[in-house]
Design a protein around this motif. Structure first.
Motif, PDB file in Angstrom:
ATOM      1  N   VAL A 151       0.842  -1.194   0.000  1.00  6.53           N
ATOM      2  CA  VAL A 151       0.000   0.000   0.000  1.00  6.53           C
ATOM      3  C   VAL A 151       0.878   1.245   0.000  1.00  6.53           C
ATOM      4  N   PRO A 152       0.577   2.257  -0.843  1.00  9.60           N
ATOM      5  CA  PRO A 152       1.375   3.487  -0.867  1.00  9.60           C
ATOM      6  C   PRO A 152       1.470   4.114   0.515  1.00  9.60           C
ATOM      7  N   PRO A 153       2.604   4.748   0.841  1.00 13.99           N
ATOM      8  CA  PRO A 153       2.831   5.291   2.189  1.00 13.99           C
ATOM      9  C   PRO A 153       1.755   6.263   2.655  1.00 13.99           C
ATOM     10  N   ASP A 154       1.247   7.130   1.751  1.00 10.99           N
ATOM     11  CA  ASP A 154       0.255   8.109   2.196  1.00 10.99           C
ATOM     12  C   ASP A 154      -1.048   7.437   2.602  1.00 10.99           C
ATOM     13  N   ILE A 155      -1.415   6.351   1.872  1.00 10.69           N
ATOM     14  CA  ILE A 155      -2.631   5.612   2.226  1.00 10.69           C
ATOM     15  C   ILE A 155      -2.432   4.878   3.539  1.00 10.69           C
ATOM     16  N   ALA A 156      -1.286   4.197   3.678  1.00  8.14           N
ATOM     17  CA  ALA A 156      -1.001   3.463   4.917  1.00  8.14           C
ATOM     18  C   ALA A 156      -1.010   4.397   6.120  1.00  8.14           C
ATOM     19  N   SER A 157      -0.409   5.573   5.962  1.00 11.90           N
ATOM     20  CA  SER A 157      -0.359   6.546   7.056  1.00 11.90           C
ATOM     21  C   SER A 157      -1.761   6.994   7.449  1.00 11.90           C
ATOM     22  N   PHE A 158      -2.603   7.243   6.451  1.00 10.32           N
ATOM     23  CA  PHE A 158      -3.962   7.699   6.738  1.00 10.32           C
ATOM     24  C   PHE A 158      -4.760   6.618   7.457  1.00 10.32           C
ATOM     25  N   ALA A 162      -6.393   6.738  11.248  1.00  9.02           N
ATOM     26  CA  ALA A 162      -7.824   6.499  11.508  1.00  9.02           C
ATOM     27  C   ALA A 162      -8.011   5.431  12.579  1.00  9.02           C
ATOM     28  N   CYS A 163      -7.218   4.354  12.497  1.00  3.32           N
ATOM     29  CA  CYS A 163      -7.316   3.273  13.484  1.00  3.32           C
ATOM     30  C   CYS A 163      -6.951   3.755  14.880  1.00  3.32           C
ATOM     31  N   LEU A 164      -5.905   4.566  14.963  1.00  3.05           N
ATOM     32  CA  LEU A 164      -5.484   5.088  16.269  1.00  3.05           C
ATOM     33  C   LEU A 164      -6.549   6.015  16.847  1.00  3.05           C
ATOM     34  N   GLU A 165      -7.177   6.817  16.010  1.00  3.16           N
ATOM     35  CA  GLU A 165      -8.227   7.722  16.468  1.00  3.16           C
ATOM     36  C   GLU A 165      -9.409   6.933  17.035  1.00  3.16           C
ATOM     37  N   LEU A 166      -9.754   5.835  16.379  1.00  2.00           N
ATOM     38  CA  LEU A 166     -10.885   5.022  16.837  1.00  2.00           C
ATOM     39  C   LEU A 166     -10.585   4.287  18.138  1.00  2.00           C
ATOM     40  N   ARG A 167      -9.305   4.123  18.436  1.00  2.00           N
ATOM     41  CA  ARG A 167      -8.929   3.377  19.645  1.00  2.00           C
ATOM     42  C   ARG A 167      -8.481   4.275  20.790  1.00  2.00           C
ATOM     43  N   ASN A 168      -8.695   5.595  20.674  1.00  2.00           N
ATOM     44  CA  ASN A 168      -8.265   6.464  21.764  1.00  2.00           C
ATOM     45  C   ASN A 168      -9.273   6.442  22.902  1.00  2.00           C
ATOM     46  N   GLU A 169      -9.083   7.320  23.875  1.00  2.00           N
ATOM     47  CA  GLU A 169      -9.900   7.301  25.083  1.00  2.00           C
ATOM     48  C   GLU A 169     -11.222   8.061  24.946  1.00  2.00           C
ATOM     49  N   LYS A 170     -11.431   8.736  23.823  1.00  2.00           N
ATOM     50  CA  LYS A 170     -12.678   9.489  23.630  1.00  2.00           C
ATOM     51  C   LYS A 170     -13.840   8.531  23.377  1.00  2.00           C
ATOM     52  N   LEU A 307      -9.862   0.193   2.494  1.00  2.00           N
ATOM     53  CA  LEU A 307      -9.049  -0.214   3.642  1.00  2.00           C
ATOM     54  C   LEU A 307      -9.608   0.355   4.945  1.00  2.00           C
ATOM     55  N   VAL A 308      -9.942   1.637   4.931  1.00  2.00           N
ATOM     56  CA  VAL A 308     -10.511   2.258   6.132  1.00  2.00           C
ATOM     57  C   VAL A 308     -11.811   1.565   6.520  1.00  2.00           C
ATOM     58  N   SER A 309     -12.632   1.242   5.525  1.00  2.00           N
ATOM     59  CA  SER A 309     -13.923   0.612   5.807  1.00  2.00           C
ATOM     60  C   SER A 309     -13.759  -0.768   6.427  1.00  2.00           C
ATOM     61  N   PHE A 310     -12.692  -1.476   6.044  1.00  2.00           N
ATOM     62  CA  PHE A 310     -12.450  -2.785   6.640  1.00  2.00           C
ATOM     63  C   PHE A 310     -12.258  -2.663   8.146  1.00  2.00           C
ATOM     64  N   PHE A 311     -11.458  -1.682   8.577  1.00  7.63           N
ATOM     65  CA  PHE A 311     -11.218  -1.498  10.012  1.00  7.63           C
ATOM     66  C   PHE A 311     -12.429  -0.857  10.700  1.00  7.63           C
ATOM     67  N   LEU A 312     -13.112   0.025   9.988  1.00  6.94           N
ATOM     68  CA  LEU A 312     -14.320   0.626  10.559  1.00  6.94           C
ATOM     69  C   LEU A 312     -15.384  -0.432  10.825  1.00  6.94           C
ATOM     70  N   SER A 313     -15.445  -1.442   9.979  1.00  2.97           N
ATOM     71  CA  SER A 313     -16.476  -2.476  10.126  1.00  2.97           C
ATOM     72  C   SER A 313     -16.448  -3.119  11.505  1.00  2.97           C
ATOM     73  N   SER A 314     -15.247  -3.485  11.966  1.00  7.60           N
ATOM     74  CA  SER A 314     -15.152  -4.146  13.274  1.00  7.60           C
ATOM     75  C   SER A 314     -15.480  -3.181  14.405  1.00  7.60           C
ATOM     76  N   GLU A 315     -15.057  -1.916  14.265  1.00  6.44           N
ATOM     77  CA  GLU A 315     -15.351  -0.928  15.305  1.00  6.44           C
ATOM     78  C   GLU A 315     -16.856  -0.645  15.391  1.00  6.44           C
ATOM     79  N   ILE A 316     -17.492  -0.535  14.240  1.00 10.02           N
ATOM     80  CA  ILE A 316     -18.932  -0.259  14.225  1.00 10.02           C
ATOM     81  C   ILE A 316     -19.711  -1.469  14.719  1.00 10.02           C
ATOM     82  N   ALA A 317     -19.271  -2.670  14.350  1.00  8.09           N
ATOM     83  CA  ALA A 317     -19.934  -3.882  14.841  1.00  8.09           C
ATOM     84  C   ALA A 317     -19.864  -3.940  16.364  1.00  8.09           C
TER      85      ALA A 317
END
Length: 481
Positions: A151-158, A162-170, A307-317
């Protein structure tokens, strides 16, 4: 420059150790993508393609030895559904000489994760309107995290951000709002929205949305879109892992499949769309919906949101699961109003708040008259129907107030309406629940203008309810319990 022939391309395909086909891509006079054909395939592609896709509409499978003839030289749509995203990638590889590598979740369609690789082929073609590219793919039953290395670096970084934001304390919704806004900015879109769908209840809900400029507020827009339109997206996704509309041609094709949806897109001046499902346990639980994105970078946008949607799926579930647990612990399953446990918790919290910050409030106790008689004469099923009917009336009258089923036939309402407004609600309730043979409430209520003593107010309301109940049984003594 080397001459491109069938024989040379067959040799190119056969050098690959994974399924491979050389694809011919036509460029139309207007510069758009024309016909996309399988030009030459290797034996591994033939075997893989035969196993997965060869069965036609009649359920017949042609002989394996003859199968190559039914592929080479044919449009890719001879056996597969038309896929504008795939055509766009082939065109960019063949004509723009771009190297494309994507890794996507296609388990819903094929039962595999798919890595698609498109490599440009340089050479002289007999037809100046035809260019070629090499298409290779791998299939994995389980996600191979190592494939993300491509995956290109800019996509991987984004995606990591996103994953880190979803796993923070908020709290989840705050984090999701940040991610939704970041997605909109990254894709240079005018709107982005995260939607969940409940196919059993036939409802959908927007969890978060973000818009820019003159774009329509996503929440207001989706409030006008029917459940049937959102539900129709699943049929469009049966043979693709995402829907991308990037121009008028794509929009016209989509209009043939789903005119009702496209009508709403026109209504809100949408010219391009990205729609990716959230899939959990092979079921669609929601969507990432993006409008008017940067179509010049459609491949990067597609890969990023998938890619983002794949990780969002588990968080939303997980979010939906926790919501369901909270619902089950706080809501009365028969009537749909809050249960006794929820009332006890809320009363404790509210009583403390009102003690320190008094403000006007009202309390009502509503007890069903004659429920025991109905249970005795008609059975508990009929009694349950009465309770459901009673709750529906209460929800209709006290739309913006908290309603609890405090006991078997007793309901409690806590409201912050004005005193006059609350009295009007009580008056309306008496009108709607005044049938002594079916739905009739004994009602007691109390308005606290300044003291802030919730439990005292509840006691006064309860006392008034029993006075009202005695009046009913004096008038209808045969219904006394």
């Amino acid at each position: 420059m080397a001459k491109i022939t069938y024989e040379s391309m067959k040799l190119v395909a056969n050098t690959a150790s994974i399924p491979c086909t050389v694809i011919s891509v036509e460029k139309k006079p207007d510069g758009s993508c024309g016909e996309v054909r399988f030009f030459a395939i290797n034996d591994i592609f033939k075997k893989s393609y035969y196993d997965m896709f060869a069965q036609n509409e009649n359920g017949d499978i042609p002989p394996y030895d003859d199968f190559e003839k039914s592929i080479e030289g044919e449009l890719y749509t001879s056996h597969l559904p038309k896929e504008p995203n795939f055509e766009d990638e082939c065109f960019k590889a063949a004509w723009n000489k771009e190297y494309i590598n994507t890794y996507v979740d296609t388990t819903k369609m094929y039962g595999f994760w798919t890595q698609n690789i498109l490599l440009p082929i340089v050479g002289e073609s007999d037809d100046p309107n035809i260019a070629y590219c090499q298409f290779l793919y791998t299939l994995n039953k389980e996600m191979d995290s190592g494939k993300y290395a491509a995956v290109p670096p800019d996509i991987a970084s984004f995606v990591i951000k996103a994953c880190l934001e979803l796993r923070n304390e908020k709290d989840f919704k705050s984090s999701l709002s940040v991610v939704t806004k970041d997605i909109r900015k990254y894709t240079n879109a005018t709107t982005a929205a995260v939607i969940t769908i409940d196919q059993d209840l036939k409802k959908y809900k927007m969890l978060s949305g973000d818009a820019t400029g003159d774009a329509t507020n996503p929440e207001k827009a989706f409030a006008t879109i029917s459940y049937d339109i959102v539900a129709s997206w699943s049929s469009l996704l049966k043979e693709t892992n995402s829907i991308i509309i990037k121009n008028e041609n794509d929009m016209d094709e989509m209009e043939k499949k789903n005119p009702a949806w496209v009508a709403t897109l026109h209504q809100y001046k949408v010219t391009s769309v990205c729609l990716v499902p959230f899939i959990h346990q092979q079921e669609i639980i929601g969507y990432l919906f993006i409008t008017n994105f940067d179509t010049k970078n459609v491949i990067r946008v597609k890969e990023t949101i998938e890619l983002v949607s794949f990780f969002l799926s588990s968080e939303i579930a997980n979010h939906l699961f926790l919501q369901r647990l909270e619902y089950l612990s706080n809501v009365d399953m028969l009537t749909g109003v809050y249960n006794r446990n929820c009332m006890n918790v809320n009363v404790d919290e509210l009583a403390l708040k009102l003690e320190f910050e008094p403000r006007p409030f009202s309390v009502a106790f509503c007890d069903l008259n004659g429920l025991k008689t109905i249970n005795d004469n008609g059975g508990h099923d009929k009694g349950d129907r009465l309770l459901v009917n009673a709750a529906e009336v209460l929800k209709e009258v006290f739309k913006d107030d908290k309603i609890y089923r405090a006991g078997g036939d007793e309901f409690t309402i806590i409201s912050f309406s004005s005193e006059d407004e609350f009295k009007e609600k009580i008056k309306l309730l008496r009108e709607k629940a005044s049938d002594p043979e079916w739905l009739h409430f004994a009602i007691g209520y109390y308005h606290d203008a300044s003291n802030g003593n919730l439990r005292l107010a509840m006691r006064y309301a309860d006392e008034q309810m029993y006075i009202d109940k005695d009046k009913f049984y004096k008038q209808y003594p045969n219904k006394r319990r």
